[in-house]
Design a protein around this motif. Structure first.
Motif, PDB file in Angstrom:
ATOM      1  N   ARG A  11       0.843  -1.192   0.000  1.00  0.00           N
ATOM      2  CA  ARG A  11       0.000   0.000   0.000  1.00  0.00           C
ATOM      3  C   ARG A  11       0.881   1.246   0.000  1.00  0.00           C
ATOM      4  O   ARG A  11       1.888   1.305   0.700  1.00  0.00           O
ATOM      5  N   LYS A  12       0.484   2.234  -0.827  1.00  0.00           N
ATOM      6  CA  LYS A  12       1.227   3.482  -0.883  1.00  0.00           C
ATOM      7  C   LYS A  12       0.280   4.623  -1.220  1.00  0.00           C
ATOM      8  O   LYS A  12      -0.499   4.556  -2.172  1.00  0.00           O
ATOM      9  N   SER A  13       0.335   5.684  -0.391  1.00  0.00           N
ATOM     10  CA  SER A  13      -0.477   6.875  -0.622  1.00  0.00           C
ATOM     11  C   SER A  13       0.429   8.083  -0.755  1.00  0.00           C
ATOM     12  O   SER A  13       1.519   8.139  -0.167  1.00  0.00           O
ATOM     13  N   SER A  16      -3.744  12.443   0.061  1.00  0.00           N
ATOM     14  CA  SER A  16      -5.039  11.755   0.114  1.00  0.00           C
ATOM     15  C   SER A  16      -5.226  10.761  -1.027  1.00  0.00           C
ATOM     16  O   SER A  16      -6.220  10.033  -1.067  1.00  0.00           O
ATOM     17  N   VAL A  18      -4.545   7.419  -2.965  1.00  0.00           N
ATOM     18  CA  VAL A  18      -4.041   6.061  -2.763  1.00  0.00           C
ATOM     19  C   VAL A  18      -3.551   5.535  -4.120  1.00  0.00           C
ATOM     20  O   VAL A  18      -4.336   5.302  -5.031  1.00  0.00           O
ATOM     21  N   ASP A  21      -3.062  -0.125  -3.434  1.00  0.00           N
ATOM     22  CA  ASP A  21      -4.024  -0.430  -2.382  1.00  0.00           C
ATOM     23  C   ASP A  21      -4.084  -1.933  -2.102  1.00  0.00           C
ATOM     24  O   ASP A  21      -4.743  -2.683  -2.825  1.00  0.00           O
ATOM     25  N   ASP A  22      -3.341  -2.390  -1.085  1.00  0.00           N
ATOM     26  CA  ASP A  22      -3.366  -3.793  -0.635  1.00  0.00           C
ATOM     27  C   ASP A  22      -3.098  -4.748  -1.797  1.00  0.00           C
ATOM     28  O   ASP A  22      -3.837  -5.711  -2.019  1.00  0.00           O
ATOM     29  N   ASP A  57       3.678   2.311   2.612  1.00  0.00           N
ATOM     30  CA  ASP A  57       3.001   2.596   3.874  1.00  0.00           C
ATOM     31  C   ASP A  57       2.698   1.305   4.628  1.00  0.00           C
ATOM     32  O   ASP A  57       2.621   1.288   5.854  1.00  0.00           O
ATOM     33  N   GLY A 206      -4.858   1.054  -8.347  1.00  0.00           N
ATOM     34  CA  GLY A 206      -3.969   0.495  -7.346  1.00  0.00           C
ATOM     35  C   GLY A 206      -4.380  -0.840  -6.785  1.00  0.00           C
ATOM     36  O   GLY A 206      -3.660  -1.430  -5.971  1.00  0.00           O
ATOM     37  N   ARG A 207      -5.537  -1.360  -7.212  1.00  0.00           N
ATOM     38  CA  ARG A 207      -6.042  -2.630  -6.680  1.00  0.00           C
ATOM     39  C   ARG A 207      -5.899  -3.745  -7.711  1.00  0.00           C
ATOM     40  O   ARG A 207      -5.991  -3.516  -8.916  1.00  0.00           O
ATOM     41  N   ASN A 302      -7.178   8.164  -9.134  1.00  0.00           N
ATOM     42  CA  ASN A 302      -7.431   8.687  -7.795  1.00  0.00           C
ATOM     43  C   ASN A 302      -7.258  10.214  -7.781  1.00  0.00           C
ATOM     44  O   ASN A 302      -6.410  10.755  -8.474  1.00  0.00           O
TER      45      ASN A 302
END
Length: 303
Positions: A11-13, A16, A18, A21-22, A57, A206-207, A302
């Motif tokens: 995960r990396k943001s 705000s 993302v 994501d996982d 993250d 990101g998923r 995003n």
């Protein structure tokens, strides 16, 4: 040492937004894994996390079971090309690679070997500023190959290449995988991976969307469709629809049929006196399969 690239719960943001994501997937040796998704999907961020250029993250990115930055002589384990334009324009191609080899503790002979491998031997002493985008891509690929690593990452490797260059990179990727290397190729264009990738990792926003062998994806997208070649397309569509098939125009002189086996299609057309010149199972292109797979995915970037 393992020869796999492994991403686990990454995960990396950025503020705000993302970017990743996982995300979990692996890149196995002996095959080309296509890493696909539109621009802004998180592909380059993921590659940077694998290479330790950004800190996640959460989650881990492992190269041969270890973080890239913990490897001794990392270029001997994983070679990467992320940005082929990141070379000083006044530096000669050979000098650029000599600098890389010296920094990595690699023998100078490897420089000439990889320049020859990527087709740049004749321009090795020319300044990179005079190179075309395609030539810079080849130089970036040479840099990735410098350590003769068992794992490789290429970000948009055919960018700027002419058709001959695209064919060359496809053959190179296949040959590297055939040698038992783990090859990860990022692209936003499915056509670039046609006849090249063995496996696909598809992401959106990101998923993870899919982690699947290419043949499995193509088989699912091809379904039970049959392509009928006929000069009387309208008549063929009418009689086959009446027989319970789902039909669609497949281009000049072709009808794509689903819901009936080829034998039944032939019987219906023959019985109704509609001539046809051939029946063939429809094999979806990688682009078709990708579109079918992602038709319900929200790919908006995003904020």
């Amino acid at each position: 040492m393992e020869t796999t690239i492994e991403v686990r719960g990454l995960r990396k943001s950025y503020g705000s937004a993302v970017a990743v994501d996982d995300l979990t997937f692996g890149v196995a040796p002996g095959r080309v894994t296509g890493f696909v998704g539109p621009n802004g999907a998180g592909k380059t961020t993921t590659l940077r996390l694998i290479l330790g250029l950004d800190r996640p993250d959460a989650g881990t990115a492992l190269v041969g079971g270890r973080p890239y930055l913990s490897l001794r002589g990392p270029m001997r384990h994983l070679g990467a090309m992320l940005d082929a334009s990141a070379v000083h324009p006044a530096r000669r191609a050979r000098d650029h690679l000599l600098w890389m080899a010296h920094a990595a503790g690699l023998p100078a002979r490897r420089v000439d070997e990889v320049l020859d491998q990527v087709g740049l031997a004749s321009v090795a002493r020319k300044a990179v500023g005079g190179f075309s985008l395609g030539m810079r891509q080849r130089l970036g690929i040479a840099g990735a190959l410098l350590g003769d690593p068992p794992m490789l990452i290429f970000d948009e490797p055919v960018n700027g290449l002419d058709p001959e260059g695209v064919r060359w990179i496809r053959e190179l990727l296949r040959s590297l995988a055939a040698e038992g290397r783990a090859v990860l190729v990022s692209s936003h264009l499915m056509g670039e991976l046609e006849d090249t990738a063995d496996h696909l990792v598809v992401i959106g926003r990101g998923r993870l969307v899919a982690d699947t062998p290419v043949e499995t994806l193509l088989a699912a997208a091809s379904d039970d469709r049959v392509v009928v070649r006929t000069d009387r397309r309208r008549d063929a569509m009418t009689v086959l629809s009446r027989a319970g098939a789902t039909v669609a125009s497949g281009g000049p002189g072709q009808v794509t049929v689903s819901g009936l086996p080829a034998e039944r299609i032939a019987a219906v057309l023959t019985g109704e006196g509609v001539p046809f010149t051939g029946l063939a199972g429809h094999r979806a292109s990688l682009e078709e399969a990708y579109m079918e797979l992602t038709r319900d995915v929200d790919y908006r970037e995003n904020a």
